[in-house]
Design a protein around this motif. Sequence first.
Motif, PDB file in Angstrom:
ATOM      1  N   UNK A  30       0.821  -1.209   0.000  1.00 11.49           N
ATOM      2  CA  UNK A  30       0.000   0.000   0.000  1.00 11.49           C
ATOM      3  C   UNK A  30       0.859   1.265   0.000  1.00 11.49           C
ATOM      4  N   UNK A  31       1.827   1.365  -0.913  1.00  7.45           N
ATOM      5  CA  UNK A  31       2.647   2.571  -1.036  1.00  7.45           C
ATOM      6  C   UNK A  31       1.831   3.699  -1.668  1.00  7.45           C
ATOM      7  N   UNK A  32       1.116   3.382  -2.751  1.00  2.00           N
ATOM      8  CA  UNK A  32       0.320   4.407  -3.429  1.00  2.00           C
ATOM      9  C   UNK A  32      -1.061   4.562  -2.853  1.00  2.00           C
ATOM     10  N   UNK A  33      -1.626   3.481  -2.320  1.00  2.00           N
ATOM     11  CA  UNK A  33      -2.966   3.554  -1.762  1.00  2.00           C
ATOM     12  C   UNK A  33      -3.617   2.191  -1.681  1.00  2.00           C
ATOM     13  N   UNK A  34      -4.912   2.215  -1.375  1.00  2.00           N
ATOM     14  CA  UNK A  34      -5.706   1.001  -1.224  1.00  2.00           C
ATOM     15  C   UNK A  34      -7.004   1.177  -1.999  1.00  2.00           C
ATOM     16  N   UNK A  35      -7.388   0.151  -2.729  1.00  3.87           N
ATOM     17  CA  UNK A  35      -8.709   0.073  -3.345  1.00  3.87           C
ATOM     18  C   UNK A  35      -9.427  -1.111  -2.722  1.00  3.87           C
ATOM     19  N   UNK A  36     -10.552  -0.848  -2.047  1.00  2.41           N
ATOM     20  CA  UNK A  36     -11.318  -1.937  -1.453  1.00  2.41           C
ATOM     21  C   UNK A  36     -12.649  -2.087  -2.177  1.00  2.41           C
ATOM     22  N   UNK A  37     -12.922  -3.323  -2.595  1.00  5.21           N
ATOM     23  CA  UNK A  37     -14.165  -3.674  -3.282  1.00  5.21           C
ATOM     24  C   UNK A  37     -15.074  -4.403  -2.294  1.00  5.21           C
TER      25      UNK A  37
END
Length: 616
Positions: free
Chosen positions: A147-154
Amino acid sequence: MKRTALSTAILLATTPLLADTPDSNAEAHTLDVVQVTAARIAQTVDETLSSVTVIDREEIERLQPQQFTDLLEGRAGIETSQNSAFGKSTSVYTRGTSSDHTLLLIDGVRMGSATTGGASWQFLPPEEIERVEIVRGPRTSIYGSDAIGGVVQVFTREGRKGPPKVNAFVGGGSFNTREAGVGVAGGTESTNYSFSLSHFATDGINVQDDVGDDDRDGYDNTSLATKVSHRLDNGVEFFGNVLYSEGTTEFDSGSIFAPDESDFVHAALRAGVRIPVTQRWDTELSAGHSRDESDNFLGGEFFSQFDTRRDMVDWRNDIEVADNVLVITGIDAYEDRVASDTVYDEESRYNLGAYSVVQVDMGRHDLEGSLRYDDNEQFGDKVTGQVAWGFQMTDPLRLRASYGTAFKAPTFNDLYFPGFGNPELAAENSRTFELGARYTSGPYYLDAAVFETGVDDLISNVCIANCDDGDSRTDVLQPQNVDEARIRGLELEGGYAHGQWVSRASLTLLDAEDRETGNELPRRSPITARYDLDRKFQDFSLGGSVIAKSRSYNRVDNVDRLSGYGLVNLRASYQIAPEWQLQATVNNVFDKDYETAGGYNQPGRAAFVKLRYQQR
């Protein structure tokens, strides 16, 4: 009884979201959009100290996506790259970081291939998704590696209190595309449930010119999703969820005698229990499992197998140590396993992590800190942290600032692939500064953020033999920690939802530089933008999206240039009856010729129709 943070998260995560819906009015929009990904607790987007975008089910149906990346492309801080459309290899770049620097979660389950490191975004079925939460900025101090750039949670489809309600759809369109699905959802005072099944198939387009045959390269995906929860009289809740997808995607490798294809399985499973220990202490224990599997065939003959599986456990506690102080703490562990016809020196590894998040409410000021310790079987231990501050300057205006560190563990291919891997690799490390502001007034909102990310020990393939013979095909490459990157950016996102109008716009300005060479990082456009606008006219609705990207480079040497482009997509719907809706969309209206990865074709003008049934 006082509701603690975890029980609040449970309640809000199962409450319908009212963000940006065509039927919403100003009164409805006084209920703020809730997200749970940024800090592992339920917060409104206005309250969080992170840059967050939420895409709910209403918006998904309104946009009529054919593939998951249709939802992400052009959002603030997000850029995608695809080796053609419909089930082909896909990369997601968050704030200019690498394609494997964005963590994908499905209902809390870590996804991604242990061999390549990236997530299989191309296999996510839009019809099985309830909402998507995008958190931009480092989150390793909460979720661990990637998660260096970010997180996408579905989040998959959910059931709510009420009698069973059936939903179904059937559709088709260009490229001999056809799709269908059916589901049922409902609930009682103590039990919620949802079950759905969908199928998508298309003949697709020819992925590459002058490579292999000139036939179209198709894709099919059959997906099943189910989610259930049951709460006892004492407040203890048991829950479970599954998202399982399997199918086939075709590609071009050079064979002209038979199709080149890959059979895939993409799955996430999780089950657990939530326990209100006291009025101020909730605990949750869960176990999860994910799969990213592919069997590959060239010219009709078996070529390779890369199956990766991940088993994980998580024990989390939410404790209100005071009326204005919340502590989230926990321990998680996961093991990656590889099954392949390629012989790796190591075929499994574990990671053990301990994390803590502290939030302090000081009236107009908010403080948040997180700290995480990871012990990885391959490269040892790592400590990451993040601090954030928020200030409510006025009722509509909130300022925020944060600093965080993160890391990315090397993949099995980087470490152990025969004749290529380097077991001495260290993890990639990053540090990010961010300043942001959010203005919310009635049906309007505007969010702005500036950030700078530095990434050290980037893993890059370096020539170690035959480097000076003038023929790059004979070079012997090995991954090494050599590169450094500096990424600076500005993100703007705004929206309006009132009466019959709904709109959302985003703009990202990016400067992503390889510090060793001065070159731009590949496939990162300096400018990306998106604008969605919809208007309802009683039973009819009309809408459109404009997505634009400036030029970028396909390779690290900045020689192979990808031209910028702009796309216009139009859509319409008609409410035939209270339970029946007809939808239609035309993508790439002006039939633009463009690429997001060098040498890989993208669809021209295409039209699709869909008939939906939703029991009221």
